[in-house]
Motif scaffolding. Sequence first.
Motif, PDB file in Angstrom:
ATOM      1  N   PRO A  85       0.829  -1.210   0.000  1.00 51.37           N
ATOM      2  CA  PRO A  85       0.000   0.000   0.000  1.00 51.37           C
ATOM      3  C   PRO A  85       0.863   1.260   0.000  1.00 51.37           C
ATOM      4  O   PRO A  85       1.950   1.286   0.575  1.00 51.37           O
ATOM      5  CB  PRO A  85      -0.795  -0.120   1.308  1.00 51.37           C
ATOM      6  CG  PRO A  85      -0.770  -1.575   1.630  1.00 51.37           C
ATOM      7  CD  PRO A  85       0.556  -2.080   1.138  1.00 51.37           C
ATOM      8  N   PHE A  86       0.370   2.282  -0.667  1.00 48.63           N
ATOM      9  CA  PHE A  86       1.066   3.562  -0.746  1.00 48.63           C
ATOM     10  C   PHE A  86       0.451   4.494   0.286  1.00 48.63           C
ATOM     11  O   PHE A  86      -0.767   4.705   0.314  1.00 48.63           O
ATOM     12  CB  PHE A  86       0.923   4.154  -2.148  1.00 48.63           C
ATOM     13  CG  PHE A  86       1.860   5.285  -2.448  1.00 48.63           C
ATOM     14  CD1 PHE A  86       3.073   5.050  -3.070  1.00 48.63           C
ATOM     15  CD2 PHE A  86       1.531   6.591  -2.109  1.00 48.63           C
ATOM     16  CE1 PHE A  86       3.946   6.096  -3.353  1.00 48.63           C
ATOM     17  CE2 PHE A  86       2.388   7.639  -2.394  1.00 48.63           C
ATOM     18  CZ  PHE A  86       3.605   7.388  -3.019  1.00 48.63           C
ATOM     19  N   ARG A  87       1.268   5.058   1.157  1.00 48.00           N
ATOM     20  CA  ARG A  87       0.782   5.936   2.215  1.00 48.00           C
ATOM     21  C   ARG A  87       1.415   7.317   2.101  1.00 48.00           C
ATOM     22  O   ARG A  87       2.619   7.438   1.899  1.00 48.00           O
ATOM     23  CB  ARG A  87       1.067   5.333   3.591  1.00 48.00           C
ATOM     24  CG  ARG A  87       0.285   4.047   3.854  1.00 48.00           C
ATOM     25  CD  ARG A  87       0.459   3.549   5.277  1.00 48.00           C
ATOM     26  NE  ARG A  87      -0.443   2.440   5.568  1.00 48.00           N
ATOM     27  CZ  ARG A  87      -0.132   1.158   5.388  1.00 48.00           C
ATOM     28  NH1 ARG A  87       1.069   0.824   4.936  1.00 48.00           N
ATOM     29  NH2 ARG A  87      -1.009   0.206   5.661  1.00 48.00           N
ATOM     30  N   VAL A  88       0.582   8.329   2.244  1.00 52.65           N
ATOM     31  CA  VAL A  88       1.033   9.721   2.186  1.00 52.65           C
ATOM     32  C   VAL A  88       0.679  10.401   3.499  1.00 52.65           C
ATOM     33  O   VAL A  88      -0.492  10.444   3.899  1.00 52.65           O
ATOM     34  CB  VAL A  88       0.370  10.483   1.022  1.00 52.65           C
ATOM     35  CG1 VAL A  88       0.917  11.913   0.957  1.00 52.65           C
ATOM     36  CG2 VAL A  88       0.596   9.767  -0.299  1.00 52.65           C
ATOM     37  N   ILE A  89       1.680  10.941   4.179  1.00 58.03           N
ATOM     38  CA  ILE A  89       1.483  11.672   5.428  1.00 58.03           C
ATOM     39  C   ILE A  89       1.560  13.165   5.123  1.00 58.03           C
ATOM     40  O   ILE A  89       2.538  13.641   4.538  1.00 58.03           O
ATOM     41  CB  ILE A  89       2.550  11.307   6.483  1.00 58.03           C
ATOM     42  CG1 ILE A  89       2.656   9.783   6.633  1.00 58.03           C
ATOM     43  CG2 ILE A  89       2.229  11.974   7.814  1.00 58.03           C
ATOM     44  CD1 ILE A  89       1.384   9.108   7.063  1.00 58.03           C
ATOM     45  N   SER A  90       0.522  13.896   5.519  1.00 54.75           N
ATOM     46  CA  SER A  90       0.505  15.351   5.312  1.00 54.75           C
ATOM     47  C   SER A  90      -0.184  15.988   6.511  1.00 54.75           C
ATOM     48  O   SER A  90      -1.393  15.863   6.679  1.00 54.75           O
ATOM     49  CB  SER A  90      -0.231  15.716   4.019  1.00 54.75           C
ATOM     50  OG  SER A  90      -1.537  15.163   4.011  1.00 54.75           O
ATOM     51  N   GLY A  91       0.589  16.636   7.339  1.00 53.36           N
ATOM     52  CA  GLY A  91       0.013  17.275   8.521  1.00 53.36           C
ATOM     53  C   GLY A  91      -0.617  16.263   9.444  1.00 53.36           C
ATOM     54  O   GLY A  91       0.018  15.304   9.887  1.00 53.36           O
ATOM     55  N   GLN A  92      -1.911  16.423   9.693  1.00 55.87           N
ATOM     56  CA  GLN A  92      -2.622  15.568  10.637  1.00 55.87           C
ATOM     57  C   GLN A  92      -3.338  14.402   9.967  1.00 55.87           C
ATOM     58  O   GLN A  92      -4.143  13.727  10.604  1.00 55.87           O
ATOM     59  CB  GLN A  92      -3.654  16.416  11.405  1.00 55.87           C
ATOM     60  CG  GLN A  92      -3.023  17.513  12.266  1.00 55.87           C
ATOM     61  CD  GLN A  92      -4.069  18.415  12.849  1.00 55.87           C
ATOM     62  OE1 GLN A  92      -4.967  18.889  12.165  1.00 55.87           O
ATOM     63  NE2 GLN A  92      -3.984  18.654  14.147  1.00 55.87           N
ATOM     64  N   GLN A  93      -3.068  14.183   8.706  1.00 57.37           N
ATOM     65  CA  GLN A  93      -3.774  13.100   8.038  1.00 57.37           C
ATOM     66  C   GLN A  93      -2.816  12.131   7.362  1.00 57.37           C
ATOM     67  O   GLN A  93      -1.688  12.466   7.007  1.00 57.37           O
ATOM     68  CB  GLN A  93      -4.781  13.640   7.016  1.00 57.37           C
ATOM     69  CG  GLN A  93      -4.161  14.139   5.718  1.00 57.37           C
ATOM     70  CD  GLN A  93      -5.201  14.478   4.659  1.00 57.37           C
ATOM     71  OE1 GLN A  93      -6.361  14.715   4.963  1.00 57.37           O
ATOM     72  NE2 GLN A  93      -4.798  14.516   3.418  1.00 57.37           N
ATOM     73  N   ALA A  94      -3.317  10.904   7.181  1.00 56.61           N
ATOM     74  CA  ALA A  94      -2.569   9.857   6.486  1.00 56.61           C
ATOM     75  C   ALA A  94      -3.494   9.221   5.457  1.00 56.61           C
ATOM     76  O   ALA A  94      -4.625   8.853   5.774  1.00 56.61           O
ATOM     77  CB  ALA A  94      -2.074   8.807   7.480  1.00 56.61           C
ATOM     78  N   LEU A  95      -3.004   9.127   4.206  1.00 61.36           N
ATOM     79  CA  LEU A  95      -3.783   8.510   3.138  1.00 61.36           C
ATOM     80  C   LEU A  95      -3.227   7.136   2.830  1.00 61.36           C
ATOM     81  O   LEU A  95      -2.013   6.919   2.860  1.00 61.36           O
ATOM     82  CB  LEU A  95      -3.729   9.356   1.861  1.00 61.36           C
ATOM     83  CG  LEU A  95      -4.222  10.792   1.909  1.00 61.36           C
ATOM     84  CD1 LEU A  95      -4.146  11.396   0.522  1.00 61.36           C
ATOM     85  CD2 LEU A  95      -5.635  10.851   2.439  1.00 61.36           C
ATOM     86  N   GLU A  96      -4.125   6.220   2.481  1.00 62.99           N
ATOM     87  CA  GLU A  96      -3.695   4.895   2.065  1.00 62.99           C
ATOM     88  C   GLU A  96      -4.344   4.573   0.732  1.00 62.99           C
ATOM     89  O   GLU A  96      -5.568   4.651   0.589  1.00 62.99           O
ATOM     90  CB  GLU A  96      -4.090   3.843   3.096  1.00 62.99           C
ATOM     91  CG  GLU A  96      -3.642   2.437   2.733  1.00 62.99           C
ATOM     92  CD  GLU A  96      -3.930   1.419   3.816  1.00 62.99           C
ATOM     93  OE1 GLU A  96      -4.115   0.240   3.490  1.00 62.99           O
ATOM     94  OE2 GLU A  96      -3.984   1.823   4.999  1.00 62.99           O
TER      95      GLU A  96
END
Length: 391
Positions: A236-247
């Motif tokens: 899975p590809f995860r992106v961390i930006s500030g207070q959120q994490a995308l998967e």
Amino acid sequence: MTMKNEKPSLLIQKYINGTASPEEREQLLNWYRSQQPETVEWPAATETEEKQVYDRMLSNIDQHIDASYPQPRPLSKWYYIAAAAAIFMVGSFATFLYLDKAAPEKIQVLAFKNDIKPGGNKAILKLADGSELVLDGATKDSFAHHQDLNIARISDGQLAFDKQPKDAQTDSGAPKYNTISTPKGGQYRIILPDGTKVWLNAISSIRFPSYFSAGERRVEITGEAYFEVSKNKQMPFRVISGQQALEVLGTKFNINAYANEPQINTTLAEGSIRLNRINVSESSILKPGEQAQLKTGGKLGAKIVPADLDEVLAWKNDAFVFNDMPITEIMQQIERWYDIELVYSGAKPNLRFTGIIPRSSNLSTFLKVLEGSGGLKFGIDHKKVFIQSTR
């Protein structure tokens, strides 16, 4: 040779991208000059009259485009109409009368003492050891002393990394992290080791490993970035930006996470995304065409709303697209792209603007289009832009 033989939508797109030749630009100008001019008073006396004039201009442009190029176009019809309208205004191809309603003695005299060119491909690569490499104009030979970077190729505005084997390891057994960041007036494209493509807007950054370890592909961003994620169900590809994490597994999406913005906006173009709030046990699933809005510092989860993809992704497509956007938000985009300082005279104007302007435009062209919409005056002095409301 006439415009009817030259696919006007293609010439408009070249104009927006800044790739039109002098002959093509002249061809486009001649076509617009050949149209019947209309004299109007602006701002209009009423909102109804203003809408009638605007709709009439778009309808006339649309008819000429459709007559010249009836076959299907690769971008939306609205995109070309709006692009044509912006060029129409910038070039003053119609007789356009602007009457300022404010008393002259109340308006400060502002002038464009100089012009400012648009931003371009600028970025800095910061290595795990803390050293930095300027990517503007760099070649593959620039990385000769950093063989562990595995640079596949570098061209104007894009850096690509070699795909590495799954069992790749560093001497310490842990991946080394690199960071690519853009300054004010900068943008850049990166192809990560897994094949994922990333576009960075101005004042943005991405932190990523020299290789992705088994089980996860994790990156961190600041500012604004657009992703086209390479599919890999096992990682899975995860992106961390500030207070959120995308998967995500494989999808196309945009994240706007500037530190000075009141919220993080995540917009999905294709695929699906699971959005998690860090340290909070709740998540949201985004569908294509939706935007998640997460308030910075708030305790609630993301608000899901329909997205205007043309507007959100315009920067990646070398244009500014505004759909009833507050002028203060527009000026923030101008500040980042043209690397300038904003100076407001009095209270910030409560105005909104709809239109499209090429990102390749000089700053004076951009500001004159905004002035033409009514209610604003601008001045340029070195790297400062002065803004004054005339209403």
